[in-house]
Design a protein around this motif. Structure first.
Motif, PDB file in Angstrom:
ATOM      1  N   GLU A 233       6.240  14.520  -4.050  1.00  8.88           N
ATOM      2  CA  GLU A 233       7.869  14.363  -3.748  1.00  8.88           C
ATOM      3  C   GLU A 233       8.738  15.334  -3.316  1.00  8.88           C
ATOM      4  OE1 GLU A 233       9.180  11.901  -7.398  1.00  8.88           O
ATOM      5  OE2 GLU A 233       7.075  12.667  -8.134  1.00  8.88           O
ATOM      6  N   GLY A 234       8.133  16.336  -2.541  1.00  5.94           N
ATOM      7  CA  GLY A 234       8.952  17.427  -1.899  1.00  5.94           C
ATOM      8  C   GLY A 234       9.221  18.498  -2.900  1.00  5.94           C
ATOM      9  N   TYR A 235       8.283  18.797  -3.693  1.00  3.44           N
ATOM     10  CA  TYR A 235       8.331  19.882  -4.855  1.00  3.44           C
ATOM     11  C   TYR A 235       9.644  19.581  -5.641  1.00  3.44           C
ATOM     12  CZ  TYR A 235       5.391  22.112  -1.396  1.00  3.44           C
ATOM     13  OH  TYR A 235       4.177  22.165  -0.347  1.00  3.44           O
ATOM     14  N   LYS A 236       9.936  18.460  -5.967  1.00  3.06           N
ATOM     15  CA  LYS A 236      10.669  18.017  -7.063  1.00  3.06           C
ATOM     16  C   LYS A 236      10.406  18.479  -8.513  1.00  3.06           C
ATOM     17  CE  LYS A 236      12.772  13.831  -8.919  1.00  3.06           C
ATOM     18  NZ  LYS A 236      13.158  12.391  -9.031  1.00  3.06           N
ATOM     19  N   GLU A 237      11.239  18.819  -9.164  1.00  2.00           N
ATOM     20  CA  GLU A 237      10.968  19.521 -10.503  1.00  2.00           C
ATOM     21  C   GLU A 237      11.208  18.242 -11.419  1.00  2.00           C
ATOM     22  OE1 GLU A 237      13.686  22.554 -11.286  1.00  2.00           O
ATOM     23  OE2 GLU A 237      12.649  23.948 -10.056  1.00  2.00           O
TER      24      GLU A 237
ATOM     25  N   LEU B   8       0.618  24.237  -7.932  1.00  2.00           N
ATOM     26  CA  LEU B   8       1.583  23.027  -8.431  1.00  2.00           C
ATOM     27  C   LEU B   8       0.939  21.963  -8.954  1.00  2.00           C
ATOM     28  CD1 LEU B   8       4.390  23.682  -5.958  1.00  2.00           C
ATOM     29  CD2 LEU B   8       3.884  25.142  -8.067  1.00  2.00           C
ATOM     30  N   LYS B   9       1.080  21.495  -9.910  1.00  2.00           N
ATOM     31  CA  LYS B   9       0.752  20.235 -10.598  1.00  2.00           C
ATOM     32  C   LYS B   9       1.781  19.165 -11.046  1.00  2.00           C
ATOM     33  CE  LYS B   9      -3.625  21.031  -9.890  1.00  2.00           C
ATOM     34  NZ  LYS B   9      -4.412  20.401  -8.914  1.00  2.00           N
ATOM     35  N   SER B  10       2.038  18.140 -10.886  1.00  2.00           N
ATOM     36  CA  SER B  10       2.912  17.321 -11.438  1.00  2.00           C
ATOM     37  C   SER B  10       3.007  16.946 -12.729  1.00  2.00           C
ATOM     38  CB  SER B  10       2.937  15.754 -10.787  1.00  2.00           C
ATOM     39  OG  SER B  10       4.204  14.995 -11.249  1.00  2.00           O
ATOM     40  N   ALA B  11       2.161  16.523 -13.493  1.00  2.00           N
ATOM     41  CA  ALA B  11       1.809  16.064 -14.751  1.00  2.00           C
ATOM     42  C   ALA B  11       3.087  15.659 -15.446  1.00  2.00           C
ATOM     43  CB  ALA B  11       1.611  17.643 -15.521  1.00  2.00           C
ATOM     44  N   ALA B  12       3.693  14.622 -14.624  1.00  2.00           N
ATOM     45  CA  ALA B  12       5.147  13.822 -15.279  1.00  2.00           C
ATOM     46  C   ALA B  12       4.446  12.997 -16.419  1.00  2.00           C
ATOM     47  CB  ALA B  12       5.829  13.236 -14.267  1.00  2.00           C
ATOM     48  N   THR B  13       3.502  12.430 -16.178  1.00  2.00           N
ATOM     49  CA  THR B  13       2.951  11.230 -17.053  1.00  2.00           C
ATOM     50  C   THR B  13       1.736  11.675 -17.989  1.00  2.00           C
ATOM     51  OG1 THR B  13       1.536  10.194 -15.301  1.00  2.00           O
ATOM     52  CG2 THR B  13       3.802   9.485 -15.523  1.00  2.00           C
ATOM     53  N   SER B  14       0.873  12.512 -17.319  1.00  3.83           N
ATOM     54  CA  SER B  14      -0.294  13.151 -18.048  1.00  3.83           C
ATOM     55  C   SER B  14      -0.934  14.555 -17.422  1.00  3.83           C
ATOM     56  CB  SER B  14      -1.590  12.189 -17.932  1.00  3.83           C
ATOM     57  OG  SER B  14      -1.780  11.830 -16.508  1.00  3.83           O
TER      58      SER B  14
END
Length: 480
Positions: free
Chosen positions: A60-64, A25-31
């Motif tokens: 963030e606790g596996y937040k989408e 899993l990768k966040s990638a919310a900003t880049s």
């Protein structure tokens, strides 16, 4: 994968709250994450590849959280994939959920002959990774070498040993070998013995090979001290357990000599240290001695270790281990499975041979059959003795065989009920095969499912998430 399958994966993540051996899993919310190389490498270096999902924040606790820009992130994922050697060709999928965009990259496992996949910028030795649980771990130098050895077909069993002279070999045994070679081969019978030595890799350019030293030298340990068997008896079920007087080992022996001596010495050690019970045949009334382990199975396991261990310079400092615990025997040899074969295929398909010359010589001397019958023989002999199935484990550069005597400790009724209940409770949350394996503290997924999970499935205590496809890689096991 389809958009529907990606949505199912996202639901799985929210249920499980974890990554897996095939899921990152990768966040990638900003880049786009700047370092995908480790995961691209580890997924590419396993048969079933893996999936990277962008838009879920583990921190963030596996937040989408969604991705910042679905078009740009796909471009940057591809850019990193093109910097791998060999190049990685991901399958990208984009899906919308609750107003957020998510992207998945399916990374296919590359062919064994092309491994290890690594980042070009750091080179093969510094950027080759393997997936262990849910983390990317650097490959050891030996793991990298093992791929190269298979790809280039190195024959470490016939590398030259400069210190060994021809006069140091057992001439009687050598003559017996040549005589067996000539028997029934009229064309070979016409060749001079000196030429046969070169032809059959006893010598290479006049120098003695490793196989010849291991089989025909009375004492190969003069050249390779660690090419031996260390055999110990542990007064407990784990290394480190001590006896009533504080002793760590009940028996401790270093078994040396040529391969035939090593095999015979290991068998003597096992016979000396295992128990034998007397049973009465209810039909004939005859008394019969029944050993804790069938000797034929033990012989095959030790012989497999001697024949199929890795004899490269990377492992010549490592010995074969024979460990006898209170509930089991373990035989471990340096060098994991060679080539394309998997643990679940052992005894069912013809494997690649790591040491073809060594194996051929031992076949001619009638020490081994070279018919790939060792694993089936071990299984058959253990079943015939009404003992638990043997366990075979390929463990990052070594191969381990476990033979259990008289049932595992958990097979005591009260203990077994407690063991079953703990597994059922664990599966209240749907679990993958690997998670169950890790929970039980065992290495072989195949063994765990067959030995511990399938019986509970048959009794209806554990259910399958995809019952119509029992072997599906997406299978989850759960209890109600």
């Amino acid at each position: 994968m389809t958009e529907e399958e990606l949505l199912e994966k996202l639901e799985f993540v929210q249920e499980m709250k974890c990554e897996t051996r095939t899921l990152e899993l990768k966040s990638a919310a900003t880049s786009c994450p700047k370092r995908l190389y480790d995961t691209l490498s580890s997924f590419s270096n396993q048969d079933d590849g893996g999936v990277i999902i962008f838009g879920v924040s583990e921190e963030e606790g596996y937040k989408e959280v969604g991705v910042y820009d679905p078009h740009d992130i796909q471009k940057k994922i591809n850019e990193q994939c093109l910097q791998m050697e060999p190049k990685v060709r991901p399958l990208l999928t984009v899906v919308m959920k609750d107003g957020k965009t998510f992207v998945s990259a399916e990374i296919p496992g590359i062919d064994l002959a092309e491994r290890p996949c690594h980042y070009q910028g750091k080179g093969r030795l510094k950027s080759s990774y393997i997936r262990v649980g849910d983390s990317d771990e650097p490959m050891t130098e030996y793991e990298i070498y093992s791929y190269e050895a298979y790809r280039k077909k190195y024959q470490d069993d016939i590398r030259v040993v400069n210190r060994v002279s021809f006069s140091a070999l057992n001439r009687d045994l050598l003559e017996s070998y040549v005589k067996e070679l000539k028997n029934g081969r009229p064309n070979l019978s016409q060749i001079q013995d000196d030429d046969i030595y070169e032809l059959m890799s006893i010598r290479r350019d006049g120098e003695i090979t490793l196989s010849a030293a291991l089989i025909f030298s009375p004492y190969p340990q003069a050249y390779f001290p660690q090419l031996c068997i260390t055999a110990v008896v542990v007064p407990g079920m784990e290394m480190g357990d001590t006896g009533e007087s504080g002793e760590r080992f009940v028996d401790n022996q270093r078994i040396e000599g040529n391969i035939s001596d090593l095999l015979d010495g290991a068998i003597r050690f096992v016979k000396k240290n295992m128990g034998v019970k007397t049973v009465i045949d209810p039909d004939t009334g005859r008394r019969e001695d029944q050993p804790e382990y069938p000797i034929t199975a033990v012989r095959e396991a030790v012989l497999n270790a001697l024949v199929h261990r890795d004899y490269s310079i990377h492992t010549e400092g490592q010995f074969i281990q024979l460990l006898m615990f209170s509930n089991r025997m373990e035989i471990r040899n340096p060098g994991g499975l060679y080539g394309r074969i998997r643990v679940d295929q052992l005894g069912k398909v013809q494997p690649d041979t790591r040491n073809p010359v060594l194996t051929s010589i031992l076949e001619s001397l009638h020490i081994t059959e070279n018919r790939y019958s060792g694993i089936p023989t071990i299984r058959r002999e253990m079943a015939r003795a009404d003992l638990p199935e043997p366990e075979f484990i390929d463990d990052r550069g070594s191969f381990l065989v476990k033979l259990y005597k008289g049932g595992r400790p958990t097979e005591n009724k009260a203990q077994f009920d407690e063991f079953e209940n703990s597994l059922i409770v664990f599966c209240k949350t749907p679990r993958t095969r690997r998670e169950i394996c890790d929970f039980l503290g065992l290495s072989s997924v195949t063994y765990v499912i067959k030995r511990h999970v399938t019986p509970l499935v048959k009794r209806g205590l554990i259910k399958l998430s995809i019952p119509e496809k029992p072997t599906s890689p997406k299978q989850l096991y759960y209890s109600e």
